[in-house]
Scaffold this motif. Structure first.
Motif, PDB file in Angstrom:
ATOM      1  N   VAL A 248       0.730  -1.264  -0.066  1.00  0.00           N
ATOM      2  CA  VAL A 248      -0.031   0.183  -0.101  1.00  0.00           C
ATOM      3  C   VAL A 248       1.226   1.149  -0.023  1.00  0.00           C
ATOM      4  O   VAL A 248       1.754   1.713   0.916  1.00  0.00           O
ATOM      5  CB  VAL A 248      -0.994   0.263   1.247  1.00  0.00           C
ATOM      6  N   LYS A 249       0.868   1.887  -1.293  1.00  0.00           N
ATOM      7  CA  LYS A 249       2.264   3.292  -1.191  1.00  0.00           C
ATOM      8  C   LYS A 249       1.483   4.014  -2.817  1.00  0.00           C
ATOM      9  O   LYS A 249       0.912   3.994  -3.273  1.00  0.00           O
ATOM     10  CB  LYS A 249       3.529   2.116  -2.289  1.00  0.00           C
ATOM     11  N   ARG A 250       1.072   5.260  -1.198  1.00  0.00           N
ATOM     12  CA  ARG A 250       0.236   6.587  -1.637  1.00  0.00           C
ATOM     13  C   ARG A 250       1.565   7.254  -3.089  1.00  0.00           C
ATOM     14  O   ARG A 250       0.878   8.346  -3.887  1.00  0.00           O
ATOM     15  CB  ARG A 250      -0.307   7.285  -1.556  1.00  0.00           C
TER      16      ARG A 250
ATOM     17  N   PHE B  59       7.311  11.071   3.811  1.00  0.00           N
ATOM     18  CA  PHE B  59       7.707  11.165   2.535  1.00  0.00           C
ATOM     19  C   PHE B  59       7.046  10.140   1.374  1.00  0.00           C
ATOM     20  O   PHE B  59       6.767  10.400   0.734  1.00  0.00           O
ATOM     21  CB  PHE B  59       9.549  10.683   2.360  1.00  0.00           C
ATOM     22  N   PHE B  60       6.395   9.564   2.347  1.00  0.00           N
ATOM     23  CA  PHE B  60       5.573   8.036   1.818  1.00  0.00           C
ATOM     24  C   PHE B  60       4.268   8.140   1.932  1.00  0.00           C
ATOM     25  O   PHE B  60       3.345   7.698   0.964  1.00  0.00           O
ATOM     26  CB  PHE B  60       5.517   6.332   1.448  1.00  0.00           C
ATOM     27  N   HIS B  61       3.232   9.568   2.579  1.00  0.00           N
ATOM     28  CA  HIS B  61       1.768   9.725   2.681  1.00  0.00           C
ATOM     29  C   HIS B  61       0.910   8.468   3.332  1.00  0.00           C
ATOM     30  O   HIS B  61       0.000   8.487   2.924  1.00  0.00           O
ATOM     31  CB  HIS B  61       1.489  10.191   1.134  1.00  0.00           C
TER      32      HIS B  61
ATOM     33  N   GLY C 100       5.299  -2.599  -5.456  1.00  0.00           N
ATOM     34  CA  GLY C 100       3.824  -0.934  -4.354  1.00  0.00           C
ATOM     35  C   GLY C 100       3.376  -0.238  -5.427  1.00  0.00           C
ATOM     36  O   GLY C 100       2.560  -0.937  -5.892  1.00  0.00           O
ATOM     37  N   GLU C 101       4.273   0.281  -6.720  1.00  0.00           N
ATOM     38  CA  GLU C 101       3.652   1.444  -7.240  1.00  0.00           C
ATOM     39  C   GLU C 101       2.693   0.720  -8.776  1.00  0.00           C
ATOM     40  O   GLU C 101       1.506   1.472  -8.949  1.00  0.00           O
ATOM     41  CB  GLU C 101       4.680   2.372  -8.356  1.00  0.00           C
ATOM     42  N   ALA C 102       3.203  -0.160  -9.363  1.00  0.00           N
ATOM     43  CA  ALA C 102       2.983  -1.085 -10.503  1.00  0.00           C
ATOM     44  C   ALA C 102       1.372  -1.712 -10.209  1.00  0.00           C
ATOM     45  O   ALA C 102       0.320  -1.845 -11.036  1.00  0.00           O
ATOM     46  CB  ALA C 102       3.235  -1.938 -11.088  1.00  0.00           C
TER      47      ALA C 102
HETATM   48  O1  LIG Z   1      10.790   4.206  -3.372  1.00  0.00           O
HETATM   49  C1  LIG Z   1      10.553   5.353  -3.002  1.00  0.00           C
HETATM   50  O2  LIG Z   1      11.291   6.702  -4.339  1.00  0.00           O
HETATM   51  C2  LIG Z   1      11.805   4.864  -2.310  1.00  0.00           C
HETATM   52  C3  LIG Z   1      12.713   6.021  -2.230  1.00  0.00           C
HETATM   53  C4  LIG Z   1      13.575   6.194  -0.966  1.00  0.00           C
HETATM   54  C5  LIG Z   1      13.546   4.976  -0.011  1.00  0.00           C
HETATM   55  C6  LIG Z   1      13.205   3.612   0.151  1.00  0.00           C
HETATM   56  C7  LIG Z   1      12.103   4.120  -0.941  1.00  0.00           C
HETATM   57  N1  LIG Z   1      10.944   2.934  -1.655  1.00  0.00           N
HETATM   58  C8  LIG Z   1      10.662   2.332  -0.834  1.00  0.00           C
HETATM   59  C9  LIG Z   1      10.506   1.341  -1.267  1.00  0.00           C
HETATM   60  O3  LIG Z   1      12.219   0.425  -1.551  1.00  0.00           O
HETATM   61  C10 LIG Z   1       9.498   0.198  -2.053  1.00  0.00           C
HETATM   62  O4  LIG Z   1       8.374   1.025  -1.827  1.00  0.00           O
HETATM   63  C11 LIG Z   1       9.286  -0.809  -2.647  1.00  0.00           C
HETATM   64  O5  LIG Z   1      10.691  -1.015  -2.855  1.00  0.00           O
HETATM   65  C12 LIG Z   1       8.809  -0.842  -3.530  1.00  0.00           C
HETATM   66  O6  LIG Z   1       8.677  -0.536  -4.539  1.00  0.00           O
HETATM   67  P1  LIG Z   1       7.923  -0.192  -6.108  1.00  0.00           P
HETATM   68  O7  LIG Z   1       7.362  -1.448  -6.706  1.00  0.00           O
HETATM   69  O8  LIG Z   1       8.902   0.296  -7.405  1.00  0.00           O
HETATM   70  O9  LIG Z   1       7.255   0.648  -6.198  1.00  0.00           O
END
Ligand SMILES: O=C(O)c1ccccc1NCC(=O)[C@H](O)[C@H](O)COP(=O)(O)O
Length: 275
Positions: free
Chosen positions: A59-61, A98-100, A248-250
């Motif tokens: 869960v990542k906004r 930073f991540f909401h 997360g994002e995908a």
């Molecule tokens: O996602 C970022 O920009 C980030 C920046 C600084 C520290 C950590 C960060 N992300 C944490 C993660 O590692 C991700 O949330 C997680 O692995 C999922 O990644 P994604 O599938 O690329 O969203």
């Protein structure tokens, strides 16, 4: 651990400052009492050992590298989609500035994941620097926590692992290069996350998992993290010997979150790592 003014340094500094404030508001004793009221943690390791690649759905906004990409996302609705798609575990970002994310998101998602038929473990994803944050995670229903080797020295890592296990929880110990991997293995980490994202430069490169996964002893669980978008990505990582992926994002951006979790989790695990 060098602090030269990267975003990661700012996150760590901000986290330490916020932690001091939270500790003043809620003393650790009160938090421990709340932690002990929780049902026992759902084990992470068995959830991630399967014939098909296990999906840890996040869960990542938003994030420092990608901005606010899902501002309206409701944590409960997202979690329900992930559970319906067969996620093996859920990850909840609790960092707010930073991540909401929030600890409230964690508690809401944990309640749903634990109530599903065959309870699903939930990971607190944050920048954990102090035992207080692990107790805080448990008090909000987390079964596991993320420990990032890049922001801890080996004594901190040992202490945080000890507190995690003492509370019956599991740790996903995150590494990005060979030296961090050696630190994680020596510390006894049972679940090792290989982050394809360089947290200092934000460069994402799946070859990081391809390079490091074969070096992880077969008795540990390997999770490839970040930058995973397609079944082709998962097949590539499976050939390197990973057991699970953290995405997360995908998933957050997919038109059908349930379908994409199901598709990414359909890839067979390739048992090719030695001891
Ligand atoms: O996602 C970022 O920009 C980030 C920046 C600084 C520290 C950590 C960060 N992300 C944490 C993660 O590692 C991700 O949330 C997680 O692995 C999922 O990644 P994604 O599938 O690329 O969203």
């Amino acid at each position: 651990m060098t602090r030269t003014g990267t975003v990661l340094d700012r996150i760590v500094e901000r986290t330490s400052a916020d932690l001091a404030e939270r500790r003043r508001r809620v003393p650790e004793g009160a938090l421990r009492a709340q932690a002990h009221e929780q049902a026992p943690p759902v084990p992470l390791v068995p959830a991630l050992r399967a014939d098909r690649v296990s999906v840890i759905a996040e869960v990542k906004r938003g994030s420092p590298s990608r901005g606010l990409f899902a501002p309206e996302a409701d944590a409960a609705a997202v979690a329900m989609d992930y559970l319906a798609g067969g996620a093996a575990a859920l990850s909840v970002l609790t960092d707010e500035p930073f991540f909401h994310g929030s600890l409230k998101d964690l508690a809401v998602v944990a309640r749903l994941a634990h109530a599903s038929p065959g309870p699903v473990p939930v990971l607190r994803k944050d920048f954990l620097l102090d035992p207080y944050q692990i107790v805080e995670a448990r008090a909000h229903g987390a079964d596991a926590v993320l420990l990032i080797v890049a922001v801890l020295d080996r004594w901190q890592l040992a202490e945080l692992l000890g507190v995690t296990w003492e509370l019956g929880m599991e740790a996903l110990v995150e590494v990005h290069d060979e030296s961090e991997l050696a630190t994680a293995v020596e510390a006894g980490a049972r679940v090792i996350g290989i982050n394809n994202r360089d947290l200092r430069t934000f460069t994402v490169d799946l070859t990081v998992s391809e390079r490091l996964a074969p070096l992880v002893p077969a008795d540990r669980v390997v999770v490839a993290e970040s930058g995973i978008h397609s079944v082709a990505d998962v097949e590539r990582l499976a050939r390197a010997g990973i057991d699970a992926i953290l995405v997360g994002e995908a998933l957050m951006m997919a038109p059908d979150r349930r379908a994409i979790v199901q598709a990414l989790g359909s890839v067979e695990v390739v048992r090719c790592r030695g001891s």
